[in-house]
Every structure is written in structure tokens, then in C-alpha cells.
Design an enzyme around this catalytic site. Structure first.
Site, PDB file in Angstrom:
ATOM      1  N   GLU A  35      20.244 -10.178 -14.135  1.00  0.00           N
ATOM      2  CA  GLU A  35      21.204  -9.168 -13.698  1.00  0.00           C
ATOM      3  C   GLU A  35      20.459  -7.832 -13.745  1.00  0.00           C
ATOM      4  O   GLU A  35      19.834  -7.507 -14.756  1.00  0.00           O
ATOM      5  CB  GLU A  35      22.403  -9.144 -14.660  1.00  0.00           C
ATOM      6  CG  GLU A  35      23.523  -8.308 -14.096  1.00  0.00           C
ATOM      7  CD  GLU A  35      24.729  -8.180 -15.021  1.00  0.00           C
ATOM      8  OE1 GLU A  35      24.778  -8.869 -16.050  1.00  0.00           O
ATOM      9  OE2 GLU A  35      25.594  -7.361 -14.683  1.00  0.00           O
ATOM     10  N   ARG A 261      16.582 -20.192 -26.151  1.00  0.00           N
ATOM     11  CA  ARG A 261      16.066 -18.884 -25.795  1.00  0.00           C
ATOM     12  C   ARG A 261      14.968 -18.477 -26.757  1.00  0.00           C
ATOM     13  O   ARG A 261      14.814 -19.047 -27.830  1.00  0.00           O
ATOM     14  CB  ARG A 261      17.180 -17.840 -25.725  1.00  0.00           C
ATOM     15  CG  ARG A 261      17.979 -17.624 -26.979  1.00  0.00           C
ATOM     16  CD  ARG A 261      19.249 -16.817 -26.667  1.00  0.00           C
ATOM     17  NE  ARG A 261      18.972 -15.444 -26.299  1.00  0.00           N
ATOM     18  CZ  ARG A 261      19.392 -14.883 -25.154  1.00  0.00           C
ATOM     19  NH1 ARG A 261      20.103 -15.574 -24.290  1.00  0.00           N
ATOM     20  NH2 ARG A 261      19.118 -13.630 -24.898  1.00  0.00           N
ATOM     21  N   LYS A 271      19.055  -6.845 -23.823  1.00  0.00           N
ATOM     22  CA  LYS A 271      18.974  -5.634 -23.003  1.00  0.00           C
ATOM     23  C   LYS A 271      19.863  -4.535 -23.556  1.00  0.00           C
ATOM     24  O   LYS A 271      19.516  -3.362 -23.499  1.00  0.00           O
ATOM     25  CB  LYS A 271      19.400  -5.967 -21.568  1.00  0.00           C
ATOM     26  CG  LYS A 271      18.288  -6.573 -20.746  1.00  0.00           C
ATOM     27  CD  LYS A 271      18.702  -6.757 -19.309  1.00  0.00           C
ATOM     28  CE  LYS A 271      19.406  -8.075 -19.112  1.00  0.00           C
ATOM     29  NZ  LYS A 271      19.683  -8.412 -17.731  1.00  0.00           N
TER      30      LYS A 271
HETATM   31  P1  ATP Z   1      20.069 -10.156 -22.543  1.00  0.00           P
HETATM   32  O1  ATP Z   1      20.774 -11.158 -23.396  1.00  0.00           O
HETATM   33  O2  ATP Z   1      18.778  -9.655 -23.075  1.00  0.00           O
HETATM   34  O3  ATP Z   1      20.938  -9.060 -22.055  1.00  0.00           O
HETATM   35  P2  ATP Z   1      20.588 -11.687 -20.294  1.00  0.00           P
HETATM   36  O4  ATP Z   1      20.615 -13.138 -20.561  1.00  0.00           O
HETATM   37  O5  ATP Z   1      21.886 -10.990 -20.194  1.00  0.00           O
HETATM   38  O6  ATP Z   1      19.619 -10.981 -21.285  1.00  0.00           O
HETATM   39  P3  ATP Z   1      19.920 -11.976 -17.598  1.00  0.00           P
HETATM   40  O7  ATP Z   1      19.477 -10.908 -16.692  1.00  0.00           O
HETATM   41  O8  ATP Z   1      21.248 -12.553 -17.376  1.00  0.00           O
HETATM   42  O9  ATP Z   1      19.773 -11.351 -19.021  1.00  0.00           O
HETATM   43  O10 ATP Z   1      18.843 -13.122 -17.754  1.00  0.00           O
HETATM   44  C1  ATP Z   1      18.211 -13.766 -16.700  1.00  0.00           C
HETATM   45  C2  ATP Z   1      17.705 -15.092 -17.175  1.00  0.00           C
HETATM   46  O11 ATP Z   1      16.835 -14.920 -18.287  1.00  0.00           O
HETATM   47  C3  ATP Z   1      18.819 -15.991 -17.622  1.00  0.00           C
HETATM   48  O12 ATP Z   1      18.639 -17.253 -17.013  1.00  0.00           O
HETATM   49  C4  ATP Z   1      18.657 -16.089 -19.102  1.00  0.00           C
HETATM   50  O13 ATP Z   1      19.030 -17.348 -19.564  1.00  0.00           O
HETATM   51  C5  ATP Z   1      17.174 -15.821 -19.306  1.00  0.00           C
HETATM   52  N1  ATP Z   1      16.933 -15.217 -20.604  1.00  0.00           N
HETATM   53  C6  ATP Z   1      17.461 -14.066 -21.083  1.00  0.00           C
HETATM   54  N2  ATP Z   1      17.069 -13.844 -22.347  1.00  0.00           N
HETATM   55  C7  ATP Z   1      16.261 -14.881 -22.691  1.00  0.00           C
HETATM   56  C8  ATP Z   1      15.539 -15.234 -23.871  1.00  0.00           C
HETATM   57  N3  ATP Z   1      15.580 -14.486 -24.956  1.00  0.00           N
HETATM   58  N4  ATP Z   1      14.821 -16.376 -23.851  1.00  0.00           N
HETATM   59  C9  ATP Z   1      14.774 -17.143 -22.751  1.00  0.00           C
HETATM   60  N5  ATP Z   1      15.425 -16.868 -21.608  1.00  0.00           N
HETATM   61  C10 ATP Z   1      16.170 -15.754 -21.572  1.00  0.00           C
END
Ligand code: ATP
Ligand code: MG
Length: 560
Positions: A35, A261, A271
């Protein structure tokens, strides 16, 4: 040893099995779906390595797809940064980029289809009421009073929502599944809400925006994604992902798989938290070299291949764990040890005068550019009567085991010869301001001393004439605690920030040629660590970031 073979894991095995059994027709298609509401961090790198890695290994295709379904938090600044970071990490110039917002019309049509089939309805309750009616894990929810509206009425209302005739928050579109479902996400989940925000791509065209669970599977389907890989927190969403796709005329359809993760010690990985550090100016920006963001790591001098190797070692399972920051540093050193050129620089200079050299004498000496790559040959350095050594390499009154320079003692200056300290100059406060020394002529250019004596230490140095002052920034953990979020109730988690995470040295000395290298070049300062010229680096004002020290706590712990 870091193996060059892709490590197999349950997801790769599953993809191979899908192909073997013919459940999936090639090509394998994956996507990385951020996102655009912040910068990417090393957790995202783990997902990127899997999504792009699988596409590569199975001759498939991976796209970067922006999940830009919530205009209130999204921005083109993030879109551009994310494209840059994915290109950097994967080393690809041509990344196929897609936007979920390009599919809004198709998603809308499918929503109307569900309404026509009696599988979705417009609910006039506000979000609070909807939440109250959801029930709990142990008690069923209650049906909304609007649940049994006719398809015609629902269509009219949904079209009014789309046209902007309904105020934000006044209505939502919900799937009609089961308010008593044991999985609470299946209790008539929201599909659309009304939002009048300006969207970074679609502008003001849309007055309603799809929610993640509704949108994500449709985006995957539209793109022909075969394997939709995401982190474990989405496991409970999978029945919903499947339900939506099963109601629609989509064949073949994508399937979702979840992996653990990445969590790392001494840093935060969300984020929202990283944004808070930036917005409260607790760091210098998203690309502050202490940040776990990809742009921060890049600015620090971390090579993308070290991040990829780290992700490979960490692997993909279905169990949540926390990995050590030291393991990332181990991979950074593994790569930089082979990749970087060696240079001598001095962080805390003490002036040395070679009293047995004439003032205009210059000697040319040679040191290996990189002992790991002998083919690179030797670097020519010149030395004159005035040099600098590091304050750490001299002690006025050293303990027994200190083998470096002391009054009356002798060390080897790397590539140059044996140096004996005859006299120590101090200021009024007793601080050492300079050393008067002699260099044994017999030991120049690697020669042996006439009397066969030996020295126990070799130290680095820079020539006074052929060097210049530089700023060097020494970084340490952003958070001293392994788990920064472990703090007392009500306490601000940012109080766990490590006050000593950045030490700025303004009067280091670097050889003059180093001032000319472009920003973003990583080298090894011999005996000190790996350093990368910063974005602020200029020939007339050089700036270096410490990427990593040479000390390898991780290798030691593993007994290597
Ligand atoms: P955050 O939790 O940091 O805000 P998010 O999951 O909201 O991150 P997205 O932009 O939705 O951020 O993430 C894009 C992709 O990255 C998703 O498929 C998510 O599963 C993966 N992702 C995010 N954080 C991690 C992590 N710590 N380890 C592995 N994959 C991740
Ligand atoms: Mg998220």
C-alpha cells in the site's frame, strides 16, 4: 558459507507440486502488493525476495502492484520511492507496475453482480453499530435491520453511493454471508465505504472505495495471479478471500498462501511506527541510515545482495520468530568483505612527525586494493614527513597487553615500515597533540630490520599532505533494547531510542582520492569497518557513514 542455490521452503514446494499435478497452468504469476502509505522496510524485502524469487525460479512473472484503495493515507511520493526500492533490491530495471485503482470499475461491476444475486446489501448503520452487532468469538452477531433489502433497492442505493449522493459514513456495502459464522471476518464483511478523499490516480472520480478483503482477491484474479503470497496475519482472511472469488465468474482463480513475517531485534518494523519516528523528527527522515527502511539501508551502504542473502537464510515458515540484527550484519560483512576496496583513514587523528626524514621527502608505497581480489592489484600511496595515526593506536601509559604505539615503543605502519616513538607532545592540559618518531630505513617497503627485531602490531595511517578532513557518522542500533516496543503501560515507546545511535566525527582524515568518489560508494577503512559515502558527500566536504564494524559478533557466536 552462503549457498547460491535457492533454499527450498514449503511455498516453493507447493508451487512445484501445483505445477506437477496440473492444478496450476504455467506461467506462475505472483505479485508484491504494497500500500503506498509509507516507505518499504526490510520486512517487505522478505516478501519481495519470495514473490520475485519464485517467479524467477519457475519461469513465471512477478508484478509490483500498488494496493492503492485508501486515498486518505496514500501519496505518489510513496509510489515513486517504492518503485525505486524494489528496482534496487531486485536489480531489475523493468518492473511491471500495476495499480489496484485501475481495476475500480471492474470491481464495481462485480459488486453489482453480488447485489443482483442477493449476496451483498447496503447497510445504513454507522460503523459503531456495525461493530456492536458483530458479536464476539463466543457469541454470534445479530443481523442488520437492512440485511433483507431487495436487490433493486440495494442497487439503487449502491449507485447513489457511487454517485456521491450519500454522505461519508452514512452507508456501506456489505457481503451477505453469515452473522453467526465462527470466523468473525465472515460476519457480513464490509466491501465498500463512502470516502470523498482525492485519490492520487483516479482523482475525484470515485466516492466509494473497496476494502482490502474485497479488493485483494479481485486484483489478483484480474492479473492472473496464481499464487498470492502474504504474511500470516492474513491466514484468518483466507476463507473470505476464497468466498468472494467463488461467487464470481472467475476461472481459474488465484489462491492465497501465508508465511511468517520478518521481525528484527533492536528496531521496529511497521510503517506506522516508522512514520511516527519521521514525523516527530526522532530520525533524520525515512532514509536515515539507522532506519530499517530499504532507502535507509541503502544510504548506510548496505548492498542489496546482503539483504537478499539474509532473507534467504531467514527462510519462510509458518512460525513467527524474531531474527537478530547481528545476523543481518553478518551478511553485510560477508558481501562487503569481498566487494569493497581497502583504504586507510583515521577517525581521531594524532599528528606524527618522522624526524629522520627531510621535510620534502616523499616515498611511494603500495598496499593491496582488496586482498580478497588480488586481480585488482595494488594501491599506490605516498608518504611524507608528516602523517596521522589514530588516537586509539597510541597510549601514553598502556597496560601490558597493548602492542600498539607507546612512548619508546615501536609498531609497523602498514605498507611503510617500523616507526619508533621518541617524544610525545602535549598541550597545557596534558592532552597528546603530536608524536615525534623515527622510521627505520631498513624496514621501508617491507624490508627487515638489520637486527632482526620484530614488532607485534601493524597500524593504519594517512599522509598529512595527501589527505583531508572528513565527517564520519558512526551508527549503532536505533534502539538499545532488543524489543523496542516492550515498555511500561502508558510509556512512550520512543523513550527506548538509543541516544548513542549516531556519533558524528567531524575531523576524521581520509586520503584525498576518497573525497572524489561518488556518493553511495562503500569501502573498508582498514581496521575500522565498512564506510559508505553519504548522499551529502561532496569532494570539498566529504561525509561517510559507517555501514558496519569489522567485529563480527555473529560469526563468533556461531563459532566460525
Ligand atoms: P506494515 O505492517 O509495516 O505497515 P504492511 O503489511 O501494512 O506493512 P503492505 O504495504 O500492506 O504493508 O505490505 C505489502 C506486502 O509486504 C504484504 O504482502 C505484506 O504481507 C508484506 N510484508 C509487510 N511487512 C512484512 C514483514 N515484516 N515481513 C514479511 N512481509 C511483510
Ligand atoms: Mg498492513
Amino acid at each position: 558459507m552462503v549457498s547460491e542455490e535457492p533454499r527450498s521452503d514449503f511455498i516453493r514446494q507447493l508451487v512445484a507440486e501445483d505445477l506437477r499435478q496440473g492444478r496450476v497452468q504455467p506461467p506462475v504469476v505472483t505479485r508484491f502488493p504494497p500500500e503506498p502509505n509509507g516507505y518499504l522496510h526490510i520486512g517487505h524485502a522478505k516478501a519481495i525476495c519470495l514473490d520475485f524469487g519464485i517467479a524467477d525460479e519457475f519461469n513465471g512473472l512477478c508484478r509490483l502492484r500498488f494496493d492503492d484503495t485508501n486515498p486518505s493515507k496514500e501519496d505518489v511520493e510513496y509510489v515513486d520511492a517504492i518503485i525505486r526500492d524494489v528496482a534496487w533490491l531486485t536489480g531489475r530495471e523493468n518492473i511491471e507496475v500495476r495499480f489496484a485503482s485501475d481495476y475500480f470499475a471492474q470491481m464495481y461491476d462485480w459488486a453489482e453482480l453480488l447485489i443482483e444475486r442477493g449476496l451483498a446489501y447496503v447497510d445504513d448503520q454507522d460503523l459503531d453499530a456495525i461493530r456492536r452487532c458483530r458479536g464476539t468469538i463466543t457469541t454470534p452477531g445479530t443481523d442488520s435491520p437492512w440485511r433483507d433489502r431487495s436487490a433493486e433497492e440495494n442497487l439503487d442505493l449502491f449507485r447513489a453511493m457511487r454517485a456521491g449522493d450519500c454522505a461519508p459514513g452514512s452507508r456501506v456495502l456489505r457481503a451477505k454471508i453469515d452473522m453467526a459464522h465462527p470466523n468473525m471476518l465472515m460476519r457480513d464483511p464490509l466491501m465498500y465505504r463512502i470516502q470523498f478523499d482525492h485519490h492520487h490516480r483516479t482523482g475525484d472520480t470515485w466516492k466509494i472505495y473497496p476494502l482490502y478483503d474485497w479488493a485483494h482477491g479481485l486484483e489478483d484474479a484480474i492479473e492472473g495471479v496464481t499464487h498470492s503470497l502474504c504474511t500470516l496475519e492474513f491466514a484468518t482472511h483466507r476463507p473470505l478471500y476464497d468466498w468472494f472469488l467463488e461467487q464470481l465468474p472467475i476461472d481459474p482463480r488465484p489462491h492465497q498462501y501465508e508465511f511468517n513475517r520478518l521481525n528484527l531485534t533492536h528496531t521496529v518494523m511497521s510503517k506506522r511506527k516508522l512514520m511516527e519516528l519521521v514525523e516527530r523528527s526522532l530520525v533524520a527522515g525515512w532514509d536515515d541510515p539507522r532506519m530499517p527502511t530499504l532507502c535507509g539501508l541503502r544510504r548506510r551502504g548496505v548492498p542489496p545482495s546482503a539483504i537478499t542473502a539474509f532473507c534467504k537464510e531467514v527462510g519462510y515458515t509458518r512460525t513467527d520468530t524474531t531474527n537478530e540484527w547481528a545476523l543481518l550484519e553478518y551478511h553485510i560483512r560477508q558481501v562487503l568483505n569481498v566487494e569493497t576496496e581497502r583504504v586507510m583513514a583515521v577517525l581521531d587523528p594524532i599528528a606524527v612527525e618522522i624526524t629522520n626524514w627531510a621535510p620534502d621527502r616523499r616515498e611511494q608505497v603500495e598496499v593491496p586494493i582488496n586482498p580478497e581480489k588480488p586481480e585488482l592489484g595494488m594501491r599506490k600511496l605516498s608518504a611524507g614527513r608528516e602523517l596521522f595515526i589514530d588516537a586509539d593506536d597510541f597510549m601514553l601509559d598502556p597496560p601490558k597487553k597493548f602492542f600498539r604505539l607507546r612512548p619508546g615503543g615501536e609498531v609497523r605502519l602498514r605498507g611503510l615500515g617500523y616507526l619508533r616513538c621518541d617524544e610525545v607532545l602535549c598541550d597545557d592540559h596534558g592532552r597528546v597533540t603530536g608524536l615525534r618518531c623515527q622510521l627505520d630505513e631498513d624496514t621501508l617497503h617491507g624490508g627487515a630490520p638489520a637486527d632482526g627485531r620484530k614488532v607485534k602490531a601493524t597500524i593504519h595511517w594517512v599522509d598529512a599532505e595527501d589527505s583531508q578532513a572528513a565527517e564520519v557518522r558512526l551508527y549503532d542500533h536505533l534502539f538499545a533494547a532488543e524489543d523496542p516496543l516492550a515498555c511500561a503501560d502508558g510509556e512512550d515507546w520512543t523513550t527506548n531510542l538509543n541516544a548513542a545511535s549516531c556519533t558524528v566525527i567531524r575531523q576524521a582524515r581520509i586520503p584525498s582520492f576518497l573525497a572524489e568518489i561518488p556518493a553511495g560508494t562503500t569501502v573498508q577503512f582498514e581496521r575500522l569497518g565498512y564506510f559508505c559515502s553519504d548522499l551529502d558527500h561532496r569532494p570539498e566536504a566529504p561525509v561517510f557513514n559507517r555501514t558496519a564494524t569489522l567485529r563480527d559478533a555473529w560469526a563468533k557466536a556461531k563459532g566460525q
